[in-house]
Structures are given as C-alpha cells and as structure tokens.
Design a protein around this motif. Structure first.
Motif, PDB file in Angstrom:
ATOM      1  N   TYR A   1       0.857  -1.184   0.000  1.00 43.71           N
ATOM      2  CA  TYR A   1       0.000   0.000   0.000  1.00 43.71           C
ATOM      3  C   TYR A   1       0.895   1.236   0.000  1.00 43.71           C
ATOM      4  O   TYR A   1       2.108   1.156   0.227  1.00 43.71           O
ATOM      5  N   ASP A   2       0.312   2.376  -0.256  1.00 40.14           N
ATOM      6  CA  ASP A   2       1.011   3.654  -0.303  1.00 40.14           C
ATOM      7  C   ASP A   2       0.731   4.381   1.010  1.00 40.14           C
ATOM      8  O   ASP A   2      -0.423   4.638   1.341  1.00 40.14           O
ATOM      9  N   ILE A   3       1.772   4.717   1.777  1.00 40.75           N
ATOM     10  CA  ILE A   3       1.548   5.331   3.093  1.00 40.75           C
ATOM     11  C   ILE A   3       0.847   6.687   2.993  1.00 40.75           C
ATOM     12  O   ILE A   3       0.297   7.176   3.978  1.00 40.75           O
TER      13      ILE A   3
ATOM     14  N   SER B   1      -4.692   6.559   1.924  1.00 39.00           N
ATOM     15  CA  SER B   1      -5.448   5.734   2.874  1.00 39.00           C
ATOM     16  C   SER B   1      -6.315   4.701   2.167  1.00 39.00           C
ATOM     17  O   SER B   1      -6.536   3.603   2.691  1.00 39.00           O
ATOM     18  N   GLU B   2      -6.787   5.025   0.965  1.00 42.50           N
ATOM     19  CA  GLU B   2      -7.618   4.068   0.225  1.00 42.50           C
ATOM     20  C   GLU B   2      -6.842   2.803  -0.113  1.00 42.50           C
ATOM     21  O   GLU B   2      -7.378   1.691  -0.042  1.00 42.50           O
ATOM     22  N   SER B   3      -5.567   2.959  -0.452  1.00 43.89           N
ATOM     23  CA  SER B   3      -4.752   1.793  -0.787  1.00 43.89           C
ATOM     24  C   SER B   3      -4.557   0.909   0.446  1.00 43.89           C
ATOM     25  O   SER B   3      -4.478  -0.309   0.330  1.00 43.89           O
TER      26      SER B   3
ATOM     27  N   ARG C   1       1.971  11.611   4.907  1.00 43.78           N
ATOM     28  CA  ARG C   1       1.505  10.349   5.468  1.00 43.78           C
ATOM     29  C   ARG C   1       0.015  10.382   5.800  1.00 43.78           C
ATOM     30  O   ARG C   1      -0.484  11.313   6.447  1.00 43.78           O
ATOM     31  N   ALA C   2      -0.698   9.330   5.348  1.00 46.12           N
ATOM     32  CA  ALA C   2      -2.116   9.178   5.654  1.00 46.12           C
ATOM     33  C   ALA C   2      -2.373   7.920   6.465  1.00 46.12           C
ATOM     34  O   ALA C   2      -3.481   7.727   6.976  1.00 46.12           O
ATOM     35  N   VAL C   3      -1.356   7.047   6.558  1.00 46.27           N
ATOM     36  CA  VAL C   3      -1.496   5.778   7.289  1.00 46.27           C
ATOM     37  C   VAL C   3      -0.434   5.733   8.386  1.00 46.27           C
ATOM     38  O   VAL C   3       0.766   5.584   8.094  1.00 46.27           O
ATOM     39  N   PRO C   4      -0.831   5.850   9.651  1.00 48.27           N
ATOM     40  CA  PRO C   4       0.140   5.798  10.746  1.00 48.27           C
ATOM     41  C   PRO C   4       0.888   4.472  10.771  1.00 48.27           C
ATOM     42  O   PRO C   4       0.289   3.404  10.576  1.00 48.27           O
TER      43      PRO C   4
END
Length: 223
Positions: free
Chosen positions: A92-94, A97-99, A133-136
């Motif tokens: 996924y791409d950090i 968030s959808e990924s 960054r969207a994913v912690p």
C-alpha cells in the motif's frame, strides 16, 4: 544446442506482489532486482516478473517475483498466478489511505487463491512521503501483527528497506521450507518430468508457466 541443466541456485521461490494500482509495486520489483527506479512508469497490464538470487544460511535462493496488475479489470487474469506462490508482498502507499483500506480485500483474495501456508508481508511503500503520510506506522504494524503478517515500510525511490522487505520474506519462507511446512511436490515445475527441473539434489519450490499462461503476460512497467 543441448539443454543446459546447470543451476546457480538451490531453492526457487515464487513471490507475488499485490495491491492497488499506483502503490509502487513495479518500482519495488525493479529496485530489488535491477536497482532501477522510473518516475514515469505506466500501469502494469496483466503480469510481469523478474528474478534475483540471494544467499540465506549458506544456500542460494532464487526469488521469482511476479508483479500483478492492481486494476480491477485485470484481476480475473492475474488470479491464476497465485498458484504455486509461497510468498506475497501486499503493498500500500503510506500517503494513500484508500490503498491501505484495500489491504483486507487483497488478503481475502490471497486466502481464496493461494496456498494456506503462504508467507505474507505487509509493505507500506513511499516512506519518502512521510510529510504526506495518511497511514500511521503503528496502525499498520498492529494490523500486521493481528493478522500474522510480516511488516515493513519502504521506499522504492530512495531504496530504504527495499532489500529488507524482500529478504525477510524470503528468509521466513526458507525457514518454513526447512521445517517442511510446505510440500515440495506441490510446487514442482509442473508435468510428469518436474523432477528434472530441480537443481542438484536440493529441494525447490518453483513455478513454470504453461504456454497458455505466457500468452496472458503483457510486458509493461508500472509505478
């Protein structure tokens, strides 16, 4: 010319790269196998693969890594390529968030098409985009722990943890093979003469595509 049955490896593992389109699967593949990165890549059409041989515990292990198209319309084509896979990188791409939210769907697809003992690693790519960054990290790490997945964050752009991601997956597979948790005969190169495709006297986990499979492969680059 006579057939050359010499091999420069003792184990051959098939790995699949899966995840949404544009998360950087193909650049992870090209960075690990050729130390290359292309900012202007196009979406993978169907499936492509590359190889690299590394040493684990004194044994030469060849990784045959398949990059599957992330687009929904190609999923029917790529599902056949889960067969024989002993490892998977779910990417996924950090910064997207959808990924990350799609990871559960990719894991479900793995369970439906891959061997129950497949080793899975969750990889948060594009760690160089930490400012977006969207994913912690801890959220993803906890998800991986809960689902018994290996975990890394990496950057195909600046090479951070790319080798680590592949090496720890291959080491985990090697450890499972050493403990005989995979049936070697299930991963032969296909056909009644599959034993002739095994290098030396060492065990091998491999996949040789049929001509029909090869017709499905479209060579292309992906992000």
């Amino acid at each position: 010319m006579a057939d050359d049955y010499s091999y420069d490896y003792e184990y051959l593992f098939k790995i699949v790269l899966i995840g949404n389109s544009s998360v950087g699967k193909s650049n992870l593949l090209s960075r690990f196998t050729r130390d290359e990165f292309n900012l202007e890549t196009k979406a993978t059409i169907g499936v492509e693969f590359a190889t690299r041989t590394i040493e684990i515990d004194g044994k030469r292990v060849k990784a045959q890594i398949w990059d599957t198209a992330g687009q929904e319309r190609y999923r029917a084509i790529t599902s056949a390529y889960y067969r024989g896979a002993v490892g998977a990188l779910v990417v996924y791409d950090i910064s997207n968030s959808e990924s990350y939210e799609s990871v559960s769907r990719w894991l479900k697809e793995l369970k439906e098409h891959a061997d129950a003992n497949i080793v899975i690693e969750l990889v948060g790519n594009k760690s160089d985009l930490d400012h977006l960054r969207a994913v912690p990290t801890e959220e993803a790490r906890n998800f991986a722990t809960e689902n018994q997945l290996l975990f890394t964050e990496a950057s195909a752009l600046n090479t951070e943890n790319v080798d680590l991601s592949f090496h720890q997956l291959l080491k985990a597979i090697y450890d499972m093979v050493s403990k005989h948790q995979f049936d070697m005969n299930d991963y032969g190169a296909g056909g009644s003469n599959s034993n002739s495709n095994k290098p030396g006297n060492g065990p091998t986990i491999s996949l040789t595509p049929t001509p029909a499979d090869n017709n499905k492969i479209k060579n292309s680059s992906c992000c």
